[in-house]
Design a protein around this motif. Sequence first.
Motif, mmCIF file in Angstrom:
data_model
loop_
_atom_site.group_PDB
_atom_site.id
_atom_site.type_symbol
_atom_site.label_atom_id
_atom_site.label_comp_id
_atom_site.label_asym_id
_atom_site.label_seq_id
_atom_site.Cartn_x
_atom_site.Cartn_y
_atom_site.Cartn_z
ATOM 1 N N UNK A 1 0.853 -1.188 0.000
ATOM 2 C CA UNK A 1 0.000 0.000 0.000
ATOM 3 C C UNK A 1 0.889 1.237 0.000
ATOM 4 N N UNK A 2 0.574 2.208 -0.856
ATOM 5 C CA UNK A 2 1.394 3.405 -0.936
ATOM 6 C C UNK A 2 0.532 4.598 -1.300
ATOM 7 N N UNK A 3 1.105 5.764 -1.164
ATOM 8 C CA UNK A 3 0.379 6.981 -1.486
ATOM 9 C C UNK A 3 0.192 7.078 -2.995
ATOM 10 N N UNK A 4 -1.065 7.243 -3.430
ATOM 11 C CA UNK A 4 -1.387 7.185 -4.849
ATOM 12 C C UNK A 4 -0.702 8.281 -5.667
ATOM 13 N N UNK A 5 -0.485 9.464 -5.046
ATOM 14 C CA UNK A 5 0.058 10.562 -5.822
ATOM 15 C C UNK A 5 1.557 10.401 -6.079
ATOM 16 N N UNK A 6 2.183 9.415 -5.445
ATOM 17 C CA UNK A 6 3.600 9.176 -5.689
ATOM 18 C C UNK A 6 3.710 8.146 -6.806
ATOM 19 N N UNK A 7 3.748 8.622 -8.024
ATOM 20 C CA UNK A 7 3.815 7.746 -9.187
ATOM 21 C C UNK A 7 5.258 7.356 -9.468
ATOM 22 N N UNK A 8 5.424 6.418 -10.385
ATOM 23 C CA UNK A 8 6.763 6.002 -10.785
ATOM 24 C C UNK A 8 7.538 7.183 -11.359
ATOM 25 N N UNK A 9 6.846 8.020 -12.122
ATOM 26 C CA UNK A 9 7.498 9.196 -12.706
ATOM 27 C C UNK A 9 7.981 10.153 -11.619
ATOM 28 N N UNK A 10 7.152 10.336 -10.572
ATOM 29 C CA UNK A 10 7.546 11.202 -9.457
ATOM 30 C C UNK A 10 8.793 10.663 -8.765
ATOM 31 N N UNK A 11 8.804 9.347 -8.545
ATOM 32 C CA UNK A 11 9.940 8.722 -7.858
ATOM 33 C C UNK A 11 11.209 8.859 -8.692
ATOM 34 N N UNK A 12 11.095 8.648 -9.999
ATOM 35 C CA UNK A 12 12.252 8.799 -10.878
ATOM 36 C C UNK A 12 12.783 10.230 -10.844
ATOM 37 N N UNK A 13 11.874 11.187 -10.868
ATOM 38 C CA UNK A 13 12.276 12.598 -10.843
ATOM 39 C C UNK A 13 12.994 12.940 -9.540
ATOM 40 N N UNK A 14 12.434 12.461 -8.418
ATOM 41 C CA UNK A 14 13.053 12.720 -7.112
ATOM 42 C C UNK A 14 14.414 12.035 -7.020
ATOM 43 N N UNK A 15 14.495 10.792 -7.535
ATOM 44 C CA UNK A 15 15.761 10.051 -7.499
ATOM 45 C C UNK A 15 16.823 10.733 -8.351
ATOM 46 N N UNK A 16 16.420 11.265 -9.497
ATOM 47 C CA UNK A 16 17.372 11.988 -10.346
ATOM 48 C C UNK A 16 17.873 13.252 -9.652
ATOM 49 N N UNK A 17 16.977 13.897 -8.917
ATOM 50 C CA UNK A 17 17.326 15.172 -8.291
ATOM 51 C C UNK A 17 18.145 14.995 -7.015
ATOM 52 N N UNK A 18 17.755 14.003 -6.187
ATOM 53 C CA UNK A 18 18.396 13.863 -4.880
ATOM 54 C C UNK A 18 19.269 12.611 -4.749
ATOM 55 N N UNK A 19 19.244 11.748 -5.751
ATOM 56 C CA UNK A 19 20.148 10.605 -5.783
ATOM 57 C C UNK A 19 20.029 9.670 -4.597
ATOM 58 N N UNK A 20 21.161 9.409 -3.953
ATOM 59 C CA UNK A 20 21.217 8.430 -2.868
ATOM 60 C C UNK A 20 20.348 8.819 -1.676
ATOM 61 N N UNK A 21 20.223 10.116 -1.427
ATOM 62 C CA UNK A 21 19.396 10.566 -0.307
ATOM 63 C C UNK A 21 17.933 10.181 -0.514
ATOM 64 N N UNK A 22 17.474 10.262 -1.754
ATOM 65 C CA UNK A 22 16.087 9.909 -2.051
ATOM 66 C C UNK A 22 15.825 8.438 -1.747
#
Length: 210
Positions: free
Chosen positions: A1-22
């Motif tokens: 179960x996860x928050x619906x507004x956190x899509x795969x695209x959102x996660x990829x964007x956050x990971x690209x921006x914050x890297x290991x911290x994300x």
Amino acid sequence: MSLDFISLENIQEIAHQYGYWAIFVGILLENLGIPLPGETVTLVGGFLAGNDELNYWLVVGDAATGAAIGGTCGYWIGRIGGWSLLMRLASLLRISEVKVLDIKEKFSDNAAKAVFFGRFFALLRIFAAPLAGIAGMPFAKFLLYNLLGAGAWASAMVSLAFFAGKVVSLEQLVQWVGQFAILALLILVALIAVPLWLESRQVEEITTEE
């Protein structure tokens, strides 16, 4: 179960921006009980490592560390205040203290397995550590299985995305892992629920005969 507004695209964007911290923070928060898609975060990290955007070993280390720290916090939450909270919940659900104690004893007998293998099941990954604390599992023993489980889970998920991501899309991989996770959870529930149901039936039959 996860928050619906956190899509795969959102996660990829956050990971690209914050890297290991994300990766570290995402998995840490999931293990603290916040409904974030920890598996997806780990898969994204492994996928980026496979594309040489992140370092494989640092992603594994981040994922394992976040999971281990989150699990340790969950253990102490359960150890300090989990029992009283559990009894309040049992009271609301009209479950007797005797039954709760029986479940606690059965969990205690399998606590090490639950902490280690629970890493590979979405809901159990969140609840195994607090339940281990409630059951009074010795902290040294918990820490050992928590670290082993976190390391095994992180290595498996990151490696899967690292290698499989070279031949299938990340979207397809996340979908397959999600489907497998649901199936595995249903099997786990059946393995727990069926023996309990059979045991309750036997008790009812014995009571009726008497």
